[in-house]
Scaffold this motif. Structure first.
Motif, PDB file in Angstrom:
ATOM      1  N   ILE A 160       0.839  -1.210   0.000  1.00  0.00           N
ATOM      2  CA  ILE A 160       0.000   0.000   0.000  1.00  0.00           C
ATOM      3  C   ILE A 160       0.864   1.246   0.000  1.00  0.00           C
ATOM      4  CG2 ILE A 160      -1.642   1.352   1.363  1.00  0.00           C
ATOM      5  CD1 ILE A 160      -2.714  -1.320   2.415  1.00  0.00           C
ATOM      6  N   THR A 161       1.880   1.252   0.841  1.00  0.00           N
ATOM      7  CA  THR A 161       2.712   2.455   0.924  1.00  0.00           C
ATOM      8  C   THR A 161       3.539   2.672  -0.336  1.00  0.00           C
ATOM      9  OG1 THR A 161       4.401   1.202   2.141  1.00  0.00           O
ATOM     10  CG2 THR A 161       2.839   2.478   3.442  1.00  0.00           C
ATOM     11  N   SER A 162       3.772   1.599  -1.097  1.00  0.00           N
ATOM     12  CA  SER A 162       4.505   1.758  -2.356  1.00  0.00           C
ATOM     13  C   SER A 162       3.555   1.833  -3.555  1.00  0.00           C
ATOM     14  CB  SER A 162       5.504   0.620  -2.541  1.00  0.00           C
ATOM     15  OG  SER A 162       4.832  -0.611  -2.646  1.00  0.00           O
ATOM     16  N   TRP A 163       2.262   1.822  -3.291  1.00  0.00           N
ATOM     17  CA  TRP A 163       1.221   1.922  -4.318  1.00  0.00           C
ATOM     18  C   TRP A 163       1.357   0.813  -5.368  1.00  0.00           C
ATOM     19  CZ3 TRP A 163      -2.505   6.006  -4.266  1.00  0.00           C
ATOM     20  CH2 TRP A 163      -2.320   6.930  -3.230  1.00  0.00           C
ATOM     21  N   ASP A 164       1.627  -0.394  -4.928  1.00  0.00           N
ATOM     22  CA  ASP A 164       1.777  -1.552  -5.813  1.00  0.00           C
ATOM     23  C   ASP A 164       0.417  -2.254  -5.948  1.00  0.00           C
ATOM     24  OD1 ASP A 164       2.416  -3.878  -7.161  1.00  0.00           O
ATOM     25  OD2 ASP A 164       4.175  -4.335  -5.915  1.00  0.00           O
ATOM     26  N   ASN A 165      -0.370  -1.809  -6.919  1.00  0.00           N
ATOM     27  CA  ASN A 165      -1.743  -2.304  -7.074  1.00  0.00           C
ATOM     28  C   ASN A 165      -1.822  -3.801  -7.369  1.00  0.00           C
ATOM     29  OD1 ASN A 165      -2.862   0.199  -6.559  1.00  0.00           O
ATOM     30  ND2 ASN A 165      -2.860   0.783  -8.710  1.00  0.00           N
TER      31      ASN A 165
END
Length: 172
Positions: free
Chosen positions: A44-49
């Motif tokens: 989530i913090t790295s925005w890895d969908n």
């Protein structure tokens, strides 16, 4: 009479062993849940969908297995409660109700491990909720600043600029 007493004692001890095995499985499983939540926090913090979607599926499978393990624990605990004539079927009540020091120690250790894991999972869950809400707020704020956020219940369409009512405007 002696044979039935020996059989009952063996069955009781076997039930305790089964409970120990289920609790060990729960410790292992809850550790996996905790590790999955840690991975989700990183995703989530790295925005890895893609990773978030993958972890969502994993969490669903873990949830199903957790329910099965909990049902098995409850079944064994109820059996032990009846065999030992205990007031309650909790692990703590079982620990207090049996005479085997070795089993008591093992059950206490597993219970303590589970309590720590449940606390960690709870803290991670709260942390994830905060991160998700923060990310959603950031996305919403960006959309508002860019002018992309439609008014509520307009389905992305500003009805005031349409001269003839559309089917969407009529039906709401």
């Amino acid at each position: 009479m002696v044979i039935s007493l020996l059989r009952r004692t063996y069955m009781e001890h076997n039930s305790i062993k089964n409970l120990v095995e289920i609790l060990k499985s729960q410790v292992s499983h809850y550790s996996l849940i905790r590790d999955t939540l840690l991975c989700e926090k990183t995703a989530i913090t790295s925005w890895d969908n893609d990773k978030i979607k993958e972890l969502s599926k994993t969490k669903e499978q873990l949830s199903k297995k957790e329910k099965l393990l909990e049902e098995a624990r409850k079944t064994i605990s109820l059996r032990i409660k009846e065999e030992y004539n205990l007031d309650d079927d909790t692990v703590l009540a079982i620990i207090e109700g049996i005479d085997d020091d070795k089993c008591q120690d093992e059950l206490n250790q597993l219970r303590d491990e589970l309590l720590v894991l449940v606390s960690q999972i709870s803290q991670l869950t709260v942390s994830l909720k905060v991160i998700y809400n923060t990310n959603l707020k950031i996305i919403s704020d960006v959309k508002v600043k860019m002018g992309f956020v439609p008014a509520a219940n307009k389905y992305g369409m500003d009805k005031s600029t349409v001269s003839m009512p559309s089917a969407l405007q009529i039906t709401g």
